[in-house]
Each structure stands twice: as structure tokens, then as C-alpha cells.
Design an enzyme around this catalytic site. Structure first.
Site, PDB file in Angstrom:
ATOM      1  N   CYS A 171       0.704  -1.294   0.521  1.00  9.18           N
ATOM      2  CA  CYS A 171       0.266  -0.071  -0.325  1.00  9.18           C
ATOM      3  C   CYS A 171       0.929   1.618  -0.295  1.00  9.18           C
ATOM      4  CB  CYS A 171      -0.782   0.410   1.148  1.00  9.18           C
ATOM      5  SG  CYS A 171      -2.039  -1.345   1.584  1.00  9.18           S
ATOM      6  N   HIS A 212      -3.229   7.550   6.008  1.00 12.45           N
ATOM      7  CA  HIS A 212      -3.346   6.963   5.343  1.00 12.45           C
ATOM      8  C   HIS A 212      -4.799   5.950   5.058  1.00 12.45           C
ATOM      9  CE1 HIS A 212      -1.921   2.922   3.553  1.00 12.45           C
ATOM     10  NE2 HIS A 212      -2.187   2.426   4.414  1.00 12.45           N
ATOM     11  N   GLU A 241      -1.899   5.105  13.159  1.00 12.57           N
ATOM     12  CA  GLU A 241      -1.451   6.003  12.753  1.00 12.57           C
ATOM     13  C   GLU A 241      -1.431   7.516  13.468  1.00 12.57           C
ATOM     14  OE1 GLU A 241      -2.299   8.249   8.267  1.00 12.57           O
ATOM     15  OE2 GLU A 241      -3.215   7.149   8.704  1.00 12.57           O
ATOM     16  N   LYS A 282      -9.519   7.588   1.369  1.00 11.96           N
ATOM     17  CA  LYS A 282     -10.094   6.364   0.915  1.00 11.96           C
ATOM     18  C   LYS A 282     -11.886   5.897   2.102  1.00 11.96           C
ATOM     19  CE  LYS A 282      -5.530   4.251   1.975  1.00 11.96           C
ATOM     20  NZ  LYS A 282      -5.200   5.169   2.117  1.00 11.96           N
ATOM     21  N   HIS A 304     -10.134   1.862  -0.223  1.00 10.96           N
ATOM     22  CA  HIS A 304      -8.560   1.502  -0.630  1.00 10.96           C
ATOM     23  C   HIS A 304      -7.600   0.820  -1.444  1.00 10.96           C
ATOM     24  CE1 HIS A 304      -4.484   0.580   1.008  1.00 10.96           C
ATOM     25  NE2 HIS A 304      -4.652   0.253   2.117  1.00 10.96           N
ATOM     26  N   PHE A 364       1.510  -3.652   4.643  1.00 10.37           N
ATOM     27  CA  PHE A 364       1.836  -4.728   4.783  1.00 10.37           C
ATOM     28  C   PHE A 364       3.911  -5.338   5.141  1.00 10.37           C
ATOM     29  CE2 PHE A 364      -2.076  -7.933   4.471  1.00 10.37           C
ATOM     30  CZ  PHE A 364      -2.658  -6.929   4.916  1.00 10.37           C
TER      31      PHE A 364
END
Length: 802
Positions: free
Chosen positions: A188, A321, A332, A353, A358, A417
């Protein structure tokens, strides 16, 4: 204005934007709908997700076809949506760039750059995995057995659309861009990392303009995967809200054109924003969950602010994010507080998002576009669906409505990830700021090597295999294969090993070896850069195959984290504690060379003290089917071709750091260059002009005359269509008659993404065994005509220069 020169603080501006999302085609369309708080997340209409009939997402309905036809030359009929989206967004960005592309031999124009001064940096999480999914379902429909050990996909040529590099090379070919072409896969954070690498290409003088961005399609794998780790919401995501319960997936692409400021000014190109700084880091914490206090993300945010020459109170807005999952949003928020201190209480942190979903590898580019247009209009976009404040988050999310906000700069966060973090800071055109202190110039040296390839379990055994010119090969349905015979997990702690696939084990094992050889312990300023051409295809197949017949409940949450291309880099960071900048390059058979170049740039820019630079690939059933289907590696065309499995890691360090540790370098990496033939997917220039440009540019950067070279370690692997052009290009260099030409892949096999590391390991060991101690040139090339060449100097040169 076209001179190739290095300028560590060369200003980088953005001249144009392009996008396609669930909000439609166009960056302006995206912005107007986002600033209006419009949610485009809805029940899926065109993509069927068997077993999840109520799946929702930011789906792109009835997208247009791109102008560039990448299918017909390959004899294919079914388009890959991730490639289509990238091309569509790029068409808009290139049309508005205010800077043209000059074909070879065309007369100069003030509003255009030669093709070789233009490059591409493309990021994706899943790249062409949708094409692989369709191939599997076609195999099932045809009555062929689908089995993880023996997939039976036959010669489905649509598997050619799966590798990420092919999308990058389609972009290069569509617009005739012949400079550096990079493919980045850090899940991502992919397109944010692509932008960072593009900045370094321009600052190093290897390009004056770069087409940059990312693309991802909605895929069954993504839905089944996020479902398996219980991260999907049944309603549109509600980032930062107390009642948030998961993320929403989306599809799309964002592209932008980055240009050196002086080049844009000379061309009269529009300037929509400036890239002020970026930061990258690794959590080194968990494969899917962020560090709960946001420690790694905070380092990336602080680095971005520091390199922009700003203070925390200068950041009024961050496009977050903001996935909508409980852990990610809280982590975050903690990261922003840790990075900004008291100034965090005044920052607006909102999530795009919440409206388009996403977009995985495209998120960084699309969200940057929103932040940039917010800067233009002095407007903080909202977080849609926000219902109630959560003390675990606690920052201002601009709930549900856009807000006027005076701002000179804005930041954009992307976390992934594997613990790969990125933050980029953008400024309005002409933003004045104090220049940050330049990083001290330093040479880059090799201080350690780790090897697992074929029967070789260390660099000495590799040299013995090379010297003996023997490699055991097995026959597999027309392919000749050389697999790693040593257990790569033997020296990895059992608790860590259980979470890894074979690719991760290979990368960790050779990184351990290399660290030990360098006498180095990993820490927060040691980075990880991995090059992999095939990626985690065994994990992707192991995860996806059971869902085809058993539905989404058969998707394993233990396997899913390893389906992202940067999982191996994340495992290296977690097991060994390397928490500096991390990235994963996927430039096909040039991936290892691209990784070496990226590591070199990060070190030269002062982003790390040392980098573990690994090239690694495993031979999975998916990969073998793709190689057979390509038709290039079997029969008379591939009778001399040996496909190998392996991992090789080099420790690269700044020379001053190595000297302070009392370490004698093995070699000095003196310079590199990347070029592209720009002829399309799986096509080379038969004359070898692209690879010749790469070699000459690398030599120029290293300050080496071709006649000084004592050896050239070629990319030749036994494929006439690619070996011939390279041979012709090397012939034109004007080498000393005594200069040796080596073809290590012809002897030991082609280890795909580890090819450049293989040549480097052998070149270094050759010096130790009495080879003439002069500079050597090493080539790495993808099968689609992307070439990276780099120059190694003997360690005596490094000691002299130190």
C-alpha cells in the site's frame, strides 16, 4: 537544460496530474467529488466475488479503453485492468505536462525533452494478478485440475500480464520514454515509494522528467485476503471514527509528471506543486499489524519534514493513510503525535479512502493528487462517514465536510503490510523554505555478501561452482531448472520461520550471512531493499487456489500476508532488526540491479548508513507456467537456457561508516544507470542501443573510460533474442582487447531477480582470487528491454578515495 548533472537539492516540481477512480476519469473530477464528500463505495456490480455476494468497493464502471494497444502485439485478447487504469491516468498526466517527448534524432525544442531524459516510476500492490485469477478460472472451466503443486494452467499467455514490470514497460512504450524505468511493489506504499525513487533519479541527473504513479484493480485475491484477516467492512469505511470496523477496497490509478524545476521553467510548463521532502522506514514489527505506537511511521513522517526543511508546526494538513481499521487508524494517529509533538493538535488528518476506497498500490498517488489539489484550492478534504470521536485517534479528521484551510504545504501518509512506511511533503508552487543541510557526500562500498543458489550455500561455494563450470539441472516440462538444495530456513528461529514462505526464508538467510560477513548488527539506520522478478507467486497460489473450489472461508490468514511482493523485505526487517528505509523493486530479470541502484541512491542521499540489498526468486508453479507460456524459454529458442532459484544479498555501506567500524571494503559501487528500449511488453531493441546507453551512462557516472575496464559481467543467459543485442552493444564500447567478458548465467543459471547480485558476488570474489584489480561493468536486463548497468571498483580504489 538537458545536461546530465547531479544536484542533491535539485528542486522537483509536479507539472500535471491524471487519475481514474470510482469517481470517474480525471484528476479534477476526483477532486471535485472528494471535496464534496461524495462516497463512491457501493455494492459491486461488474466484479463477481464468489462467496462474498454482498461485497462492496470503489468500483470503476465502464472504464474507457486506453489509446495504447498492448494486447495485439502479444496475441492477447483479455485486457488487464491494472494496466488499463495506469495508461488512462498517464494519458491525462502526459497531455497536461507542458513538456513533450523528442524522438531520437528530432531537432531540439524548448518545450520538449529527448526521450532518454524521460523516465517512469510505477508502483503497484497486486499488479496483474487479476489476469492470473482469470487464467485459473479458465483452467477450471476447461476441466483441468487446479492444484497448488501442479497448476495445469497450460500455456495461457495472459500470464504475461501478471509481472509488475510489464505495466511499467507498457507506460514507457506508450509515450516513448527511454530513461530510467522502475517498478516498485511495497504493497500500500508502492506509489509513494515510486515517487521517492523518481525524485532521486532526477536529483542524480539520470532524468529530467519522470512519469510517476501507481495502479491497482479490484481482485478476488484482495477480497478473500482482507476477509481472511477480518479487515473488510460491510459498509463504506469510516476512518478515525469510533464506530469504524474495517476497510473498503477500491480500484484506480493516479499518475503525475515530476520535472526538475529549471527544466519546467525553461519549457514554460505549468507547475501545480513542488515535492519538498519524503521519508521512508520499516516497522520491523509485524507482517500485517502496525506498531501500536506508530514508531516506524513516525520516523518516516519526521524524515519527510526534516528533508523538506520544515518544522512540525509548518504542517497544517496530512492526507492520512486512514484505512478504517481499528489498529491502523489508532497507530497512525499515534505516529502523527509522535512526529509532530504539540503541533499535532492543530493538524487536520483526513482520509480519502472513506470515499473511493483503499486503492492499495495506487493509494499513494491518488491521495497525493487530492492533497495537491487541496493545496491549490486551500481546502482540506473531508473524512466521509465520520460519526463519533475516538479518543484512540483524537486528531481533527475534517468530519464529513471539506474545510477552508490556509496552507503552504501538505503531507501524505502511506503505510503497508510488512511495515513499509512512507510520507511525502508537497508545497504550493514557489513555496519558500530554508534549504536543509546537505548530506555529506560519501562513496558507497560493499562490505558483506550472502549466497544461496543451486548447491552453493555461501560465496566460496558459489565461486567453486563458477570455477568448475558445472551446475546440476533438472528437466521440468521443457524447462531446465536449478533449485536451491540447502534448506534456507535452517538458521532462522523456528518462531519466525513459521510465518515465512520460501521467498522470505531465502531473503532472510542470505541477509543473515551478509550481515555476519560485514560484522554488522542491523538497527534503525540500516535499510532493506529487495529485488524480485517473480515475487511471492507460490504464496499467491497457495492462498488463492483453495478459494476457487472452497470459497472465501478457505483463504488462509497465515498465508495472505506473504502474498505481497514486499513480504520478504518485511521479514528481513522483522527478524534482523533493520528498520531504516525499505523498498522492493520488481523490474523482472533486472530487479536485483534496480535494487542495487535504489540502495545506492538512498545511501548517497544520506537516508541510511547501510542497506541490505537482496536479489531473490523462487521457482513456483505459477512462475514455471508463465515461463513455458512465453515460448521463449523452451524448445530450440531456450535449449541453452537454465532457470535458477536463489537469493544473494550484498551489504552496501557509506564508506565513512565502514571506515569508522574498522571494516575493509570488498568493493566500491562507483555509479549506475538505467534505461529502457520503450518498445513494449517483452520486446528488446535488436540493435542493443538501450543497453549501450545504460553502460555508457554508468561508466560516465563512475568516471571510468571503457578502455579501463578489466571485465564485463554480462546479462547473457542463453536467449538469442536478448543476448545478441547485448553482445553487439558491448562490442561498440571500445574495450581494451584484454578485457574479459563473463556470462555467469550461462554457467550457473539465470536467478531472475538475483542476476546482478550474482555477477557482483563473482566479480568481488574474482579479485580475491587474483583477477586484475581494475574496474568492472555489470549488466542486468529485463525481458522487456529495461537495462541497468553499474560499475564496481576494486577495494583499493575505495580506500584511496576515503
Amino acid at each position: 537544460m538537458h545536461e546530465n548533472h547531479s544536484a542533491p537539492h535539485r528542486r522537483i516540481v509536479i507539472t500535471s496530474l491524471g487519475a481514474i477512480t470510482a469517481h470517474g476519469v480525471g484528476a479534477e473530477e476526483l477532486w471535485q467529488r472528494v471535496r464534496g464528500g461524495e462516497v463512491a463505495i457501493a455494492p459491486l456490480r461488474e466484479l463477481a466475488i464468489p462467496g462474498l455476494p454482498m461485497a462492496i468497493g470503489g468500483e470503476i464502471l465502464d472504464p474507457p479503453r486506453p489509446k495504447y494497444d498492448y494486447l495485439t502485439p502479444l496475441g492477447l485478447t483479455d485486457p488487464e485492468p491494472a494496466v488499463d487504469y495506469a495508461l488512462i491516468a498517464a494519458e491525462e498526466a502526459m497531455a497536461g505536462a507542458g513538456l513533450g517527448v523528442l524522438e531520437d534524432g528530432a531537432p531540439p525544442r524548448p518545450d520538449a525533452l529527448p526521450a532518454h531524459r524521460w523516465g517512469v516510476a510505477f508502483g503497484s500492490c497486486n499488479s496483474g494478478i487479476r489476469s492470473a485469477e482469470k487464467a485459473v478460472r479458465r483452467a477450471v472451466a476447461a476441466g483441468r485440475a487446479v492444484d497448488v503443486a501442479e497448476l495445469g494452467l497450460g500455456d495461457d499467455r495472459h500470464l504475461l500480464l501478471v509481472p509488475p514490470q510489464f505495466c511499467a514497460e507498457a507506460l514507457s512504450a506508450a509515450f516513448g520514454l527511454k530513461g530510467p524505468v522502475l517498478s516498485v511493489n511495497t504493497a500500500c506504499a508502492s506509489s509513494a515509494h515510486a515517487l521517492a525513487h523518481a525524485v532521486e533519479q532526477i536529483r542524480a541527473g539520470r532524468a529530467d522528467a519522470m512519469l510517476v504513479g501507481g495502479s491497482d484493480a479490484l481482485t478476488e485475491t484482495a477480497y478473500y485476503g482482507f476477509n481472511s484477516v477480518e479487515s473488510l467492512s460491510s459498509r463504506p469505511a469510516r476512518p478515525y471514527s469510533r464506530d469504524r470496523d474495517g476497510l473498503s477496497l477500491g480500484a484506480g490509478a493516479g499518475m503525475m509528471v515530476l520535472v526538475a524545476a529549471e527544466v519546467a521553467a525553461a519549457a514554460g510548463a505549468p507547475i501545480v506543486a513542488e515535492v519538498l521532502g519524503y521519508g521512508m522506514s520499516a516497522d520491523g514489527y509485524h507482517a500485517t499489524a502496525p506498531h501500536p505506537q506508530g514508531a516506524g511511521a513516525a520516523r518516516a513522517i519526521r524524515s519527510a519534514i526534516d528533508t523538506a526543511g520544515l518544522a512540525p508546526e509548518d504542517i497544517p494538513y496530512i492526507n492520512g493513510h486512514g484505512t478504517g481499521t481499528p489498529k491502523n487508524d489508532a497507530a497512525e494517529s499515534n505516529a502523527v503525535r509522535a512526529a509532530l509533538g504539540e503541533a499535532a493538535q492543530q493538524v487536520v488528518l483526513s482520509s480519502t479512502k472513506s470515499m473511493v476506497g483503499h486503492l492499495l498500490g495506487a493509494a499513494g498517488a491518488v491521495e497525493a493528487i487530492v492533497a495537491i489539489l487541496g493545496l491549490r484550492d486551500q481546502m482540506a478534504p473531508p473524512t466521509a462517514g465520520y460519526a463519533e470521536r475516538d479518543p484512540a485517534c483524537g486528531l481533527d479528521p475534517a468530519p464529513n465536510e471539506a474545510r477552508e484551510l490556509s496552507m503552504r504545504v501538505a503531507a501524505s501518509n502511506n503505510f503497508a503490510f510488512g511495515g513499509a512506511n512512507a510520507c511525502v511533503v508537497y508545497g504550493r508552487p514557489g513555496t519558500a523554505r530554508p534549504a536543509p543541510e546537505p548530506a555529506p557526500a560519501d562513496e558507497i562500498v560493499v562490505t558483506g555478501i550472502g549466497v544461496l543458489m543451486g548447491a552453493a550455500a555461501d560465496v566460496d561455494q558459489l565461486w567453486a561452482a563458477w570455477s568448475g563450470s558445472t551446475t546440476e539441472a533438472e528437466q521440468h516440462k521443457g524447462l531446465r531448472l536449478a533449485r536451491v538444495t540447502t534448506d534456507p530456513g535452517a538458521e532462522i528461529p523456528a518462531k519466525s520461520r513459521r510465518r515465512m514462505d520460501r521467498l522470505g526464508q531465502l531473503a532472510v538467510a542470505t541477509s543473515q550471512q551478509a550481515l555476519a560477513a560485514a560484522g554488522l548488527t542491523a538497527h534503525d539506520t540500516v535499510g532493506v531493499v529487495v529485488g524480485t522478478g517473480v515475487g511471492p507467486m507460490s504464496s499467491i497460489s497457495r492462498f488463492f487456489e483453495p478459494t476457487v473450489t472452497g470459497g472465501p472461508t478457505q483463504g488462509s490468514p497465515a498465508i495472505f500476508p506473504n502474498t505481497v511482493f514486499n513480504a520478504a523485505a518485511g521479514q528481513v526487517a522483522m527478524v534482523l532488526g533493520a528498520k531504516g528505509p525499505t523498498s522492493t523493486l520488481t523490474s523482472g530479470h533486472a530487479a536485483g540491479a534496480a535494487a542495487l541502484g535504489t540502495a545506492y541512491d538512498l545511501l548517497r542521499a544520506g537516508r541510511a548508513e547501510a542497506v541490505l540489498c537482496t536479489g531473490a526468486d523462487e521457482l513456483s508453479p505459477y512462475a514455471l507456467d508463465a515461463y513455458r507460456g512465453a515460448g521463449l524459454f523452451t524448445g530450440r529458442h531456450g535449449r541453452d537456457y537454465l532457470l535458477a532459484e536463489g537469493s544473494i544479498t550484498l551489504v552496501l555501506e557509506r564508506a565513512a561508516v565502514a571506515r569508522d567500524r574498522g571494516v575493509t571494503p570488498l568493493a566500491m559501487l562507483a555509479g549506475y544507470a538505467t534505461t529502457c528500449d520503450a518498445l513494449g511488453i517483452a520486446r528488446w531493441d535488436p540493435r542493443g542501443h538501450g543497453i549501450e546507453r545504460a553502460m555508457r551512462a554508468a561508466l560516465a557516472e563512475a568516471g571510468v573510460d571503457p578502455a579501463e575496464l578489466t571485465a564485463v559481467w554480462t546479462a547473457a543467459s542463453g536467449l538469442p533474442t536478448v543476448d545478441g543485442p547485448e553482445r553487439r552493444a558491448v562490442d561498440r564500447l571500445g574495450l581494451n582487447p584484454n578485457c574479459a567478458r563473463h556470462e555467469p548465467k550461462r554457467v550457473l543459471g539465470d536467478p531472475v531477480g538475483a542476476g546482478a547480485q550474482l555477477a557482483a558476488a563473482l566479480a568481488v570474489t574474482a579479485w580475491q582470487h587474483g583477477a586484475e584489480p581494475g574496474p568492472v561493468l555489470i549488466n542486468g536486463s529485463s525481458l522487456g528491454g529495461t537495462h541497468t548497468s553499474f560499475v564496481l571498483r576494486h577495494p583499493s580504489a575505495a580506500l584511496t578515495r576515503s
